[in-house]
Design a protein around this motif. Structure first.
Motif, mmCIF file in Angstrom:
data_model
loop_
_atom_site.group_PDB
_atom_site.id
_atom_site.type_symbol
_atom_site.label_atom_id
_atom_site.label_comp_id
_atom_site.label_asym_id
_atom_site.label_seq_id
_atom_site.Cartn_x
_atom_site.Cartn_y
_atom_site.Cartn_z
ATOM 1 N N CYS A 37 0.823 -1.207 0.000
ATOM 2 C CA CYS A 37 0.000 0.000 0.000
ATOM 3 C C CYS A 37 0.865 1.269 0.000
ATOM 4 O O CYS A 37 1.776 1.404 0.791
ATOM 5 N N PHE A 39 -0.242 4.123 0.827
ATOM 6 C CA PHE A 39 -0.802 5.066 1.799
ATOM 7 C C PHE A 39 -0.421 4.746 3.233
ATOM 8 O O PHE A 39 -0.652 5.531 4.137
ATOM 9 N N HIS A 40 0.087 3.553 3.486
ATOM 10 C CA HIS A 40 0.578 3.278 4.832
ATOM 11 C C HIS A 40 1.718 2.284 4.735
ATOM 12 O O HIS A 40 1.921 1.658 3.700
ATOM 13 N N CYS A 58 -7.329 -0.767 0.153
ATOM 14 C CA CYS A 58 -6.324 -1.327 1.059
ATOM 15 C C CYS A 58 -7.027 -1.847 2.301
ATOM 16 O O CYS A 58 -7.763 -1.101 2.951
ATOM 17 N N CYS A 61 -5.313 0.041 5.684
ATOM 18 C CA CYS A 61 -5.651 1.393 6.150
ATOM 19 C C CYS A 61 -6.986 1.874 5.583
ATOM 20 O O CYS A 61 -7.365 3.012 5.804
HETATM 21 ZN ZN LIG Z 1 -2.996 0.996 3.194
#
Ligand SMILES: [Zn+2]
Length: 619
Positions: A37, A39-40, A58, A61
């Protein structure tokens, strides 16, 4: 406004996996693609991309959405900007949607903005070069060195990222350079680099003998400059010393309230949802970046605004304020609370040793020291309450006590998060103890007063009420999961929607599930024309939307027969729950009829109950 038609055409031409694939390595897993991912931070992949449907999700997150959302989140763009940029990639101009007048206006404005960015860029390059070449720039380099920004790799990277430069001391050195490049000096005036002379014609340089910081927007374009005064030369017109900082005025491309200094340079580090560190000055930002804390930003000579909070919220959900430990710093933190709450940004406050700013402190303690302070940062409310209670008050000064108590109460009352508020109420007494309020009677008074002030039936969380709600909530969650599984099967295999085997279960479709099924059925009927799940998603009732978005990115069923079998089981369960709920209601009504002596009604209800029970067994 971009027409839905244009949005769709862009979506059709762009492959989600291609866009995502630029930053994420994707591998096929079942019916979707899987990767780490963006985003995290994660070690095993939980980021799904479904190319045909154009959704990502995802499971770590909960980041979710389509290609526009992906670009908006990873590049910090607005929807319009994302659509424009994607449109350009696939040769679809979003401007075609506008009337020709609008188009002309917009194109003219964009052209003008491009010119202004261009002139800022030319100025930044000039200032950078002057820092190395101009004879007077030794004063600028001395200032950097005095702050411990020596010639190491991290510092060089930071100076480059912030486009640090030197504005020479003459009155028209920048003007001469811009003219030499053939740029229009009126544009340099528009962005505030040049100022018209009061006598005669022509311009003079606004920034003279200053250390220059370029101000970048979230897209990395230079929107303005901030120049710090330097020692060594007298460049002022008058006897008064020059202002410590001179900043670009507001221009068509620079709005102070909307701009966060350092956000562009911090965006990569913030993407893991690390807290953003907010400091007061430009130098603090650059120093922290040079020492490895690459997620520090500053408001630009204004109080922290809600627009700035929203800009940061595009990248992360938490900020830590690291303001100077003086009164001005404390007041600035206090004022930052409302903007954070309005932007749904969690806020903490780090405390530096008395008299230190982040620049001094990071120079002395390095990255480790700063990280330690950040780890110890307290919640905003905790910090503010402690600050009120901190000052000593004589035990018999009732008026001062009353004022403090009222202030603490107000602080707690203004908290939007009910959990934080409830915790604060409980903690305030311990906090008072920590602050050295040793008198037991005072404790009691404080506690009672805080409860009184903060107890507001509209806002204060009702703990008992929450406890009572719990079993019902658990039941609802169970039903919710069943509903999602049913919907999930339909999403994985839309052909299940018109199976004859559904007929006995029509009673199971109620509320949001019924609406969702209707939406999907309509889609199925129109499938020859479009399989547009994006439009469909917007029609799904809000509570189910996150689930649907996730399921579209990551289908669960691989096998139709298995999916059908599970669907039937889940529908049976929902129907069972519906029946027992109705049976309970009927039983209560029978009870009432009996009490009222209404025999006919009682018999009618009993027959109804029996009929339902038989129906249920029939399934
Ligand atoms: Zn994520």
């Amino acid at each position: 406004v971009i027409s839905p038609d244009t949005i769709e055409r862009i979506r059709e031409r762009v492959r989600l996996s291609e866009i995502v694939g630029k930053s994420v390595r994707l591998e096929r897993r079942g019916r979707s693609l899987l990767g780490l991912c963006p985003f995290h931070k994660e070690k095993s992949p939980s980021f799904h991309v479904h190319d045909d449907r154009g959704f990502f999700h995802c499971f770590g997150c909960q980041a979710s959405g389509d290609v526009f959302k992906f670009i908006m989140e990873t590049e910090g763009l607005s929807f319009h900007e994302a659509a424009t940029s994607l449109g350009e990639k696939v040769g679809i101009s979003v401007e075609l949607d506008m009337s020709s007048d609008e188009q002309k206006q917009r194109q003219a404005r964009r052209k003008r903005e491009q010119e202004l960015y261009h002139i800022n860029e030319a100025a930044a390059a000039f200032f950078e070069r002057m820092l190395l070449e101009h004879p007077s720039s030794r004063h600028a380099r001395a200032e950097l060195e005095a702050r411990g920004l020596k010639d190491d790799e991290a510092t060089r990277a930071a100076l480059k990222a912030f486009r640090i430069g030197y504005a020479p001391s003459g009155w028209d050195e920048l003007g001469t350079e811009l003219a030499r490049l053939g740029l229009r000096l009126q544009n340099a005036e528009s962005v505030g680099l040049l100022v018209p002379r009061s006598q005669g014609s022509g311009y003079y340089d606004r920034f003279r003998h200053r250390l220059m910081f370029a101000i970048l927007d979230v897209q990395g374009r230079i929107v303005g400059f901030s120049g710090r005064a330097l020692a060594g030369l007298d460049v002022g017109k008058s006897a008064t010393p020059p202002a410590k900082y001179v900043n670009s005025p507001e221009t068509p491309i620079y709005k102070k309230r909307d701009t966060v200094f350092g956000l562009y340079q911090s965006r990569q580090a913030l993407r893991d949802n690390a807290p953003c560190v907010v400091v007061e000055g430009n130098f603090d930002v650059v120093s922290l970046h040079a020492r490895g804390v690459v997620r520090a930003v500053a408001p630009l000579g204004t109080a922290f605004t809600v627009e700035q909070a929203r800009q940061i919220r595009r990248f992360t959900s938490e900020v830590i304020f690291l303001f100077d430990a003086d009164t001005a710093g404390k007041n600035a933190v206090k004022k930052a609370r409302d903007p954070c709450q309005a932007a749904d940004l969690r806020a903490r406050v780090g405390t530096l040793p008395e008299g230190k700013d982040p620049d001094d402190f990071s120079r002395a303690q390095g990255r480790e020291g700063v990280e330690l302070v950040l780890t110890r940062a307290r919640g905003m409310l905790d910090y503010l309450v402690a600050d009120v209670l901190e000052g000593s008050v004589a035990a018999d000064d009732s008026a001062a006590w009353a004022a403090k108590i009222r202030e603490v109460g107000e602080l707690i009352r203004a908290e939007q998060d009910p959990t934080v508020r409830a915790l604060a109420e409980q903690q305030v007494v311990q906090l008072a103890a920590r602050m050295g309020i040793a008198d037991r009677a005072r404790f009691g008074e404080l506690e009672r007063a805080v409860r009184r002030v903060t107890h507001d039936p509209e806002r204060s969380p009702n703990v008992q009420g929450a406890a009572r709600v719990k079993p019902a909530a658990a039941q609802t969650r169970g039903t919710q999961r069943l509903v999602e599984q049913v919907l999930g099967a339909f999403l994985d295999f839309p052909e299940l929607l018109d199976g004859p085997e559904l007929e006995p279960f029509e009673g199971a479709f109620s509320g949001d599930l019924a609406l969702s099924v209707a939406v999907l059925r309509r889609l199925l009927e129109e499938r020859g024309r479009s399989t547009n799940f994006h439009e469909t998603l917007a029609k799904i009732p809000e509570p189910l939307r996150p689930f649907v978005s996730a399921r579209l990115a990551a289908p669960e069923h691989e096998d139709l027969t298995l999916a059908r079998r599970q669907l039937m089981q889940n529908l049976k369960k929902i129907l069972g729950l519906e029946h027992s709920k109705m049976a309970q209601e009927t039983t209560r009504e029978i009870e009432r009829a009996r009490l009222e002596g209404d025999l006919a009604q009682e018999m009618e209800l009993l027959r109804d109950l029996e009929r339902r029970a038989r129906m249920r067994q029939g399934i």
